[in-house]
Structure formats: structure tokens, C-alpha cells
Write an enzyme that holds these catalytic residues in place. Structure first.
Site, short mmCIF file in Angstrom:
data_model
loop_
_atom_site.label_atom_id
_atom_site.label_comp_id
_atom_site.label_asym_id
_atom_site.label_seq_id
_atom_site.Cartn_x
_atom_site.Cartn_y
_atom_site.Cartn_z
N GLU A 138 26.07 -48.12 40.72
CA GLU A 138 27.20 -48.91 40.18
C GLU A 138 26.65 -50.18 39.55
OE1 GLU A 138 30.17 -49.46 43.21
OE2 GLU A 138 30.50 -47.28 43.35
N PRO A 139 27.47 -50.86 38.74
CA PRO A 139 26.98 -52.08 38.09
C PRO A 139 26.39 -53.07 39.11
CG PRO A 139 29.09 -51.46 37.15
CD PRO A 139 28.83 -50.50 38.26
N TRP A 167 24.58 -46.34 34.32
CA TRP A 167 23.26 -45.74 34.09
C TRP A 167 23.24 -44.27 34.50
CZ3 TRP A 167 20.87 -48.73 30.97
CH2 TRP A 167 20.92 -50.12 31.12
N THR A 169 22.76 -40.47 33.78
CA THR A 169 22.17 -39.50 32.87
C THR A 169 23.16 -38.36 32.62
OG1 THR A 169 20.00 -40.04 33.74
CG2 THR A 169 20.18 -37.96 32.52
N ASN A 245 16.26 -37.11 47.06
CA ASN A 245 14.99 -36.60 47.55
C ASN A 245 14.52 -35.38 46.76
OD1 ASN A 245 13.21 -37.47 49.49
ND2 ASN A 245 13.74 -35.77 50.85
N GLN A 284 -19.71 -46.13 26.43
CA GLN A 284 -19.52 -46.07 27.88
C GLN A 284 -18.14 -46.61 28.31
OE1 GLN A 284 -22.90 -48.13 29.51
NE2 GLN A 284 -24.29 -46.42 29.15
N GLY A 344 -6.14 -47.61 19.84
CA GLY A 344 -6.05 -48.82 19.02
C GLY A 344 -4.66 -48.91 18.41
N GLU A 368 15.81 -43.10 40.60
CA GLU A 368 15.54 -42.30 41.83
C GLU A 368 14.77 -43.13 42.86
OE1 GLU A 368 16.90 -39.51 42.06
OE2 GLU A 368 17.39 -39.14 39.97
N PHE A 388 13.89 -53.97 54.00
CA PHE A 388 14.76 -53.90 52.81
C PHE A 388 15.53 -55.21 52.61
CE2 PHE A 388 14.05 -49.61 54.27
CZ PHE A 388 13.81 -48.93 53.10
#
Ligand code: FAD
Length: 388
Positions: A138-139, A167, A169, A245, A284, A344, A368, A388
């Protein structure tokens, strides 16, 4: 069409069964022929390559670990892991699509759904006739989903849903959303169908990462969800965490594909790019970069192999999946960045897949469970202290 040969320094292929190799090789060819030619344009145009999804579904990869009676392939987790790896070599957006459909939509229906829900949805999701999404974040509640505000209230014949998810998917293109909401203070899963009144899923635009993937908001304004759309066996926050999971397992494998793509491109480039009249691969410092990449890829392949064995034997712990997700994404990002250095200036060009993978992996590191959350999960496991 160039056929991709993945580096396999420790002969891990010898440990795979013929069936596992067959599935892996069919998805590898699919990525060579259907994904590589179009994916850079999809990414630049911020479009999900929807047109290739039915062909991918024909390979039987969606929900491939679920039983044949639900239209699925009944394969093992080793094969599923390999499929994730191959798809993410194409693009993390495609692997995200697979993860969401299989681990975050089919898995909760299979695990917490009624038989009627399984028969109704799993065959359609396996063929992608129906697309799903998973709404937990959630926001205001990301790493701490237990604080979620989205609420369900019991009414005659069903529930009224109010709240918002962020967010998500596949949100805008999904036919169904597995939505997690609190019912009398307890987290429960609901199947919300796109036609339900009061449900909208606007797309989040102008992303710098996972551009070939749809990311959305989900908004619920007094949405009526009928009783038969409650996932009856979902019980508390543990239920969505079980889904995560599954998806994390796929990510641990998937990002190995990004590593392989970046390493392969960087090695080829280093052998042909001349500076001071010699290939840069002959210096190298470049060799050190390539060897470090190869070492991390090999360690990741061995980690994934044993993780799959643990999962297929039913012995895997969620902390072991956290360790693999945390390590592999971090190492994939390092490999993408080192590849960029070897290229590069060309490293920022869309002619090569490097920056696309690097940008995608920034999201993969966050979703996740962020890198930090997995540190805390494993930290708690080994010390006994929750931080946490
Ligand atoms: P926050 O939780 O606000 O964290 C911000 C930072 O603080 C992070 O670095 C975090 O690790 C750190 N932090 C937080 N708490 C602590 C702590 N206690 N100690 C130390 N550090 C801490 N979600 C879904 O539900 N479904 C989807 O399909 C989905 N798809 C996504 C697709 C994309 C492209 C992206 C970017 C995200 C997606 N997500 C999805 C959301 C994702 O799971 C969340 O972004 C993630 O859980 C982190 O939440 P947040 O972004 O709110 O960050």
C-alpha cells in the site's frame, strides 16, 4: 539468430534430469527467437510485450508446478527455477510476469482457494486466457504490510472492500486481482474481478526500471466482492507471506539469467574491443573483473541447485529462500555494473542489454522483500533477535 550458450563452469548441467534440461532449453530457444529481437524496443517504449505471452503459455510454464488436473504441467521446482532463469536472461519484466501469474496468483488460489475457485481459475491462468495480479503493498505500508489499511466489511452475500494498493505488477492488464485486506482485523485474501464496480487500476507511468512491465495502483471504492470470491483458507498475514516466499524462490533463479546475459556480453566485447592495440580482455584488470563475475555466477548456480533440491524435497526454510534472494540480486547488480565498466561508453547503449538489466535489478532488489528485510529475516534466524 544467435543461440545462447550459458556458462556452466562446474558442470551443473550434469546434475539436471533430461526433462529439466528439455524445459530449460525450450524456454532458452523461446527467449532467443521471441524475446531478444523485440525486448529493447518494448523497454524503450515502456510497453509490456503482450503479443509473445500466448506463445510462452504454450510451453506450459505458467503454474507449471501445479497438478495436471488444473491444466498445469505438474513439473518440479528445479524446472520452474530454470524457466525463471531463462526468462530473466531476456528481461526481468518477463520473469516478473511469470512470477506474479504463477507464484502470486495461481499459488494462493491453489493453496487457500476452494475447489470451485481452483477449477474456475487455474486452467485459465495456466493458458493466460486470464491474467492476474497480487495486491499487498500500500502507499503507506511496504516493508511492513501488516499495517495495511485496506479493509473488508461483511455484508449480505459478500464483503465491501475499501482501500488502495500501490506498485502492483500487471494491475492494469489483470482480469483478477488477489487482494489482501483486513476483515475484523485479520488479513484475508479476496479474488477481485476487473468488472467489479468501484475497482480501478491506473498504470504508474514514467518508470526508469522494469519498463517492459506494467505497474499499477489498485483502488477500491465500496467494491462488492461476493462470498464465493473470498479465499476460504487464507488466515492472517502468514498467507500473503507464503506467496512471497514462492516468488522469492523464482527471483533467486531469475536474476542468474540477468547475470548470464551481462557476463556473456561483457566477455564477448572484451575479446573484440581493442585499446592500445590489444583486446581489452588481454589486460589483467579486465580479467580480474571477468573472473570475479564468473565466480559469483558459479556460486549462484550451486546455491540455486541446492535450494531447488531442498524445495522439491519439502525441506526448504523461508530463511534459506531469503538468503538466496538477498545474495543473488545483490551479486547480479554488481555483475551488471562491472559489465557496464568493461563496455566503457558502449555500456550505456541500447545495443547491449547491460543498462536494461541493471535498471531492472534495482526494482528486483526492492520488491518481494527489500535487501534489508531479508537481512533482518536471516539475522533474526541466526541470533534469535528480531531487529525490524
Ligand atoms: P519501504 O518499506 O518504505 O522501505 C524504504 C527503505 O527503508 C527500504 O530500503 C527498506 O529496506 C528500508 N526499511 C524499511 N523498514 C526498515 C527497517 N525496519 N530496518 C531497516 N530498514 C528498513 N507489491 C505488491 O504487493 N505486488 C506487486 O505486484 C508488486 N510489484 C512491484 C513492482 C515494482 C516495479 C516495484 C518497484 C515494487 C513492487 N511491489 C509490489 C512493491 C514492493 O514489494 C515494495 O516496494 C517493497 O516491499 C518495499 O516497500 P516500499 O517501497 O514501501 O519501501
Amino acid at each position: 539468430m544467435k543461440k545462447f550458450e550459458a556458462v556452466d563452469y562446474y558442470n551443473i548441467d550434469d546434475l539436471l534430469t533430461e526433462d529439466e534440461k528439455l524445459v530449460r532449453n525450450s524456454v532458452r530457444s523461446f527467449v532467443d527467437s521471441e524475446v531478444i529481437p523485440i525486448i529493447e524496443d518494448s523497454y524503450q517504449n515502456a510497453e509490456f510485450p503482450f503479443e509473445i505471452i500466448p506463445k510462452l503459455a504454450e510451453l506450459g510454464v505458467f503454474g507449471m508446478t501445479f497438478p495436471e488436473k488444473y491444466g498445469c504441467a505438474g513439473m518440479n521446482n528445479m524446472a520452474y527455477g530454470l524457466v525463471n532463469q531463462e526468462l530473466e536472461r531476456g528481461d526481468s519484466g518477463l520473469r516478473s510476469f511469470l512470477s506474479v501469474q504463477s507464484s502470486l496468483v495461481m499459488y494462493p488460489i491453489f493453496t487457500f482457494g476452494s475447489e470451485a475457485q481452483k477449477m474456475k481459475w487455474l486452467p485459465k491462468l495456466a493458458t493466460t486466457e486470464a491474467i492476474g495480479c497480487f495486491g499487498l503493498t500500500e502507499p503507506d505500508y511496504g516493508s511492513n504490510p501488516g499495517g495495511m489499511i485496506t479493509k473488508a466489511e461483511k455484508v449480505d452475500g459478500g464483503y465491501i472492500l475499501n482501500g488502495a494498493k500501490m506498485w502492483i505488477t500487471n494491475g492494469t492488464i489483470a482480469d483478477i486481482a488477489i487482494v489482501w485486506a483486513k476483515l475484523d482485523g485479520v488479513v484475508k485474501g479476496f479474488i477481485v474481478e476487473k468488472e467489479f464496480k468501484g475497482f480501478t487500476a491506473p498504470e504508474i507511468k514514467r518508470k526508469h526500471s522494469l519498463r517492459a512491465s506494467v505497474t499499477s495502483e489498485l483502488i477500491f471504492e465500496d467494491v462488492f466482492v461476493p462470498e464465493e470470491n473470498l479465499l476460504p483458507e487464507s488466515k492472517g498475514l502468514k498467507s500473503p507471506l507464503m506467496c512471497l516466499n514462492q516468488a522469492r524462490y523464482g527471483i533467486a533463479w531469475g536474476v542468474t539469467g540477468s547475470m548470464l546475459a551481462c557476463y556473456d556480453s561483457a566477455l564477448e566485447y572484451a575479446k573484440t574491443r581493442l585499446q592500445f592495440n590489444k583486446p581489452i580482455a588481454s589486460y589483467q584488470l579486465t580479467q580480474d573483473k571477468l573472473v570475479t563475475m564468473l565466480t559469483e555466477i558459479t556460486k549462484t548456480q550451486l546455491l540455486n541447485y541446492q535450494l531447488a533440491k531442498l524445495k522439491d524435497s519439502g525441506k526448504v526454510k523461508h530463511t534459506q529462500i531469503s538468503l538466496a534472494k538477498r545474495n543473488n540480486v545483490e551479486k547480479a547488480l554488481e555483475i551488471a555494473r562491472t559489465s557496464r565498466e568493461i563496455f566503457g561508453a558502449s555500456g550505456i547503449s541500447s545495443e547491449y542489454p547491460i543498462m536494461r538489466h541493471a535498471n531492472n535489478l534495482e526494482s528486483v532488489k526492492t520488491y518481494e522483500g527489500t535487501h534489508e528485510m531479508h537481512t533482518l529475516i536471516i539475522g533474526q534466524d541466526i541470533t534469535g533477535f528480531g531487529a525490524f
